[in-house]
Design a protein around this motif. Structure first.
Motif, PDB file in Angstrom:
ATOM      1  N   VAL A  26       0.841  -1.192   0.000  1.00 15.69           N
ATOM      2  CA  VAL A  26       0.000   0.000   0.000  1.00 15.69           C
ATOM      3  C   VAL A  26       0.876   1.242   0.000  1.00 15.69           C
ATOM      4  CG1 VAL A  26      -0.173   0.160   2.508  1.00 15.69           C
ATOM      5  CG2 VAL A  26      -2.005   1.078   1.121  1.00 15.69           C
ATOM      6  N   GLN A  27       0.387   2.310  -0.607  1.00 17.21           N
ATOM      7  CA  GLN A  27       1.016   3.619  -0.482  1.00 17.21           C
ATOM      8  C   GLN A  27       0.108   4.454   0.410  1.00 17.21           C
ATOM      9  OE1 GLN A  27       1.756   5.290  -4.322  1.00 17.21           O
ATOM     10  NE2 GLN A  27       3.606   4.077  -4.593  1.00 17.21           N
ATOM     11  N   PHE A  28       0.714   5.122   1.370  1.00 15.35           N
ATOM     12  CA  PHE A  28      -0.055   5.846   2.377  1.00 15.35           C
ATOM     13  C   PHE A  28       0.545   7.229   2.561  1.00 15.35           C
ATOM     14  CE2 PHE A  28      -0.768   7.045   6.837  1.00 15.35           C
ATOM     15  CZ  PHE A  28      -2.147   6.961   6.885  1.00 15.35           C
ATOM     16  N   GLU A  29      -0.297   8.249   2.672  1.00 12.71           N
ATOM     17  CA  GLU A  29       0.176   9.605   2.926  1.00 12.71           C
ATOM     18  C   GLU A  29      -0.132   9.969   4.372  1.00 12.71           C
ATOM     19  OE1 GLU A  29      -1.276  12.429   0.122  1.00 12.71           O
ATOM     20  OE2 GLU A  29      -0.398  11.373  -1.583  1.00 12.71           O
ATOM     21  N   LEU A  30       0.919  10.197   5.134  1.00  9.89           N
ATOM     22  CA  LEU A  30       0.785  10.573   6.533  1.00  9.89           C
ATOM     23  C   LEU A  30       0.637  12.091   6.616  1.00  9.89           C
ATOM     24  CD1 LEU A  30       0.931   9.857   9.550  1.00  9.89           C
ATOM     25  CD2 LEU A  30       3.415  10.079   9.373  1.00  9.89           C
ATOM     26  N   ASP A  31      -0.483  12.554   7.119  1.00 10.40           N
ATOM     27  CA  ASP A  31      -0.751  13.987   7.246  1.00 10.40           C
ATOM     28  C   ASP A  31      -0.219  14.476   8.582  1.00 10.40           C
ATOM     29  OD1 ASP A  31      -1.644  16.563   7.079  1.00 10.40           O
ATOM     30  OD2 ASP A  31      -3.773  16.068   7.196  1.00 10.40           O
ATOM     31  N   THR A  32       0.947  15.115   8.564  1.00 10.69           N
ATOM     32  CA  THR A  32       1.553  15.587   9.807  1.00 10.69           C
ATOM     33  C   THR A  32       0.977  16.914  10.278  1.00 10.69           C
ATOM     34  OG1 THR A  32       3.347  16.744   8.681  1.00 10.69           O
ATOM     35  CG2 THR A  32       3.714  14.421   9.255  1.00 10.69           C
ATOM     36  N   SER A  33       0.128  17.545   9.470  1.00 15.56           N
ATOM     37  CA  SER A  33      -0.440  18.834   9.878  1.00 15.56           C
ATOM     38  C   SER A  33      -1.370  18.683  11.079  1.00 15.56           C
ATOM     39  CB  SER A  33      -1.186  19.480   8.713  1.00 15.56           C
ATOM     40  OG  SER A  33      -2.300  18.700   8.341  1.00 15.56           O
ATOM     41  N   LYS A  34      -1.814  17.475  11.363  1.00 16.36           N
ATOM     42  CA  LYS A  34      -2.690  17.244  12.512  1.00 16.36           C
ATOM     43  C   LYS A  34      -1.900  16.935  13.785  1.00 16.36           C
ATOM     44  CE  LYS A  34      -6.261  15.589   9.467  1.00 16.36           C
ATOM     45  NZ  LYS A  34      -6.946  14.442   8.920  1.00 16.36           N
ATOM     46  N   LEU A  35      -0.563  16.856  13.672  1.00 15.60           N
ATOM     47  CA  LEU A  35       0.283  16.556  14.821  1.00 15.60           C
ATOM     48  C   LEU A  35       0.900  17.837  15.358  1.00 15.60           C
ATOM     49  CD1 LEU A  35       2.180  13.459  13.384  1.00 15.60           C
ATOM     50  CD2 LEU A  35       0.237  13.445  14.936  1.00 15.60           C
ATOM     51  N   ILE A  36       1.139  17.854  16.658  1.00 15.50           N
ATOM     52  CA  ILE A  36       1.816  19.012  17.237  1.00 15.50           C
ATOM     53  C   ILE A  36       3.302  18.931  16.899  1.00 15.50           C
ATOM     54  CG2 ILE A  36       0.154  19.270  19.104  1.00 15.50           C
ATOM     55  CD1 ILE A  36       2.249  18.004  20.967  1.00 15.50           C
TER      56      ILE A  36
END
Length: 134
Positions: A26-36
């Motif tokens: 699988v290819q997955f995009e981790l959205d770091t904008s939701k992390l502090i």
């Protein structure tokens, strides 16, 4: 013999709930904008068809917030009296357009550059005076 896909679950830090549960590959995009901002751990737990589990941990640092620059004080510096500080905070901004204003922190001219400039001007004055006196 055909390879059966494994399942993977993705966790951030010590969360009990996975952010995703997927079949591989699988290819997955981790959205770091939701992390502090700060240090985080991506924990990937894989489970094969016959029930065996594997784990992989990847440490990473998130820096989504504005970058902060400071001039006039540094880490673990011993100070006294009044300190003149220059502080700037700037964001990455809109990725669709480039804005130059505010994207760089102004810096004072270092003293070694002043010394080189004064030495060069002095040498040039000496050269001009000796050249026209001949």
């Amino acid at each position: 013999m055909k390879n059966d896909p494994c399942k993977v679950r993705l966790f951030i830090d010590d969360d009990e709930q996975p952010i995703a549960e997927l079949n591989t590959p699988v290819q997955f995009e981790l959205d770091t904008s939701k992390l502090i901002d700060g240090e985080h751990t991506l924990r990937i737990v894989g489970k094969s068809i016959n029930g065996r589990e594997g784990i992989r941990k990847i440490n990473f640092i998130v820096r989504n917030g504005p970058a902060i620059d400071i001039e006039g004080i540094s880490e673990n510096k011993v100070v006294d009296g009044t300190l003149p500080l220059m502080i700037n905070a700037y964001d990455k901004g809109d990725y669709n357009k480039f804005v130059i204003e505010g994207s760089e922190t102004p810096k004072s001219i270092p003293s070694w550059l002043w010394i080189i400039l004064i030495a060069f001007v002095g040498w040039a004055a000496f050269y001009l005076i000796t050249y026209f006196n001949i």
